[in-house]
Design an enzyme around this catalytic site. Structure first.
Site: not given
Ligand code: 13P
Ligand code: ZN
Length: 270
Positions: A141, A116, A210, A139, A169
């Site tokens: 999940h 990413e 995602h 980033h 809040e």
């Molecule tokens: P990477 O292992 O390449 O960082 O990818 C993980 C991910 O969350 C892809 O969206």
């Molecule tokens: Zn991801």
């Protein structure tokens, strides 16, 4: 040269990846972090003239030329960063208008930065254009935010309003709201460009089905943004199937604005 294992940027990356894994936000290799370092900060701990190898990026980002980043590796497990930071993390310098990354430390098994990387670098450039203090792009999940994108309207204003209504809040922590992208193919320049565009107006960008992107001046702030949005999404997922008897009204959110000296995104409160 000081020992890089004691560098604040390394110690904090290890602590944060470990904590994110503990929160369940980063299963397997899910998630990635990049942190823009000052050259002087990096030079205390590594030889900035010793390039280990060049890694092409596959995109252009002229605004980042010469900038240093510590970044998580592609395919690397957040749970393992603490045991082998040098394999799972890398320090790179961007050159050639963003088209190249010079590896200065890390990725010892021949690995490279996260898949990413386009979304990270383009988001750094976008955030820096509106906030010169920005240093982090993160980033992950988180389950409840992800779940919410299956059952909630994906309009950014509607999505944000629901989050603001879930914890008093929230509006103070992210008054600019969250921007929501539809499902897109991850790891591409296209999702990178779309994310960066959304990053110009908010520090949180949801990737439907995602995960989420956060940006901020340090790891604590960025982690806290995601943590707060995820908490709100958790409450939404607990109540979404039940009759809503009470809520936080727009009038009450306006009271929060006055009390905390913040301003909710223009036009997102009635
Ligand atoms: P990477 O292992 O390449 O960082 O990818 C993980 C991910 O969350 C892809 O969206
Ligand atoms: Zn991801």
């Amino acid at each position: 040269m000081k020992d890089i294992m004691n560098a604040p940027f390394l110690v904090e990356m290890v602590r944060t990846t470990t904590n994110m894994y503990a929160h369940g936000w980063d299963e397997r290799n899910g998630g990635n972090i990049s942190w823009m370092l000052d050259e002087a900060q990096a030079a205390e701990y590594l030889d900035v003239n010793a390039v280990i190898r060049d890694i092409p990026t596959g995109f252009e980002a002229p605004a980042l030329d010469g900038k240093y980043f510590i970044v998580t590796g592609t395919g690397k497990y957040f749970k393992n960063v603490q045991y082998d930071p040098a394999c799972n993390l890398g320090v790179i310098r961007i050159t050639d208008e963003g088209k190249n990354a010079q590896l200065l430390w890390g990725f010892t098994d021949g690995g490279k930065f996260t898949s990413e990387f386009p979304a990270h670098m383009m988001s750094h450039a976008a955030r820096l254009s509106v906030d010169p203090a920005n240093r982090i792009v993160m980033h992950c999940h988180p389950a409840n935010l992800l779940a919410m994108t299956y059952v909630h309207d994906l309009d950014s204003r509607a999505f944000t309003r629901t989050l603001w209504q879930m914890c008093t809040e929230c509006v103070v922590v992210f008054p600019e709201g969250v921007n929501v992208l539809p499902w897109m193919l991850c790891g591409t320049n296209e999702i990178g460009e779309a994310t960066a565009e959304q990053m110009k107006t908010a520090r949180l960008v949801v990737w439907s089905q995602h995960g989420i992107y956060g940006a901020g001046k340090d790891l604590d702030e960025t982690f806290g943004l995601i943590e707060t949005a995820e908490k709100a999404a958790e409450i939404y997922m607990k109540i979404a199937h039940l009759p809503r008897v009470n809520t936080i009204t727009d009038e009450q959110l306006h009271l929060m604005e006055g009390r905390f000296g913040i301003k909710a995104r223009e036009g997102w409160l009635d």
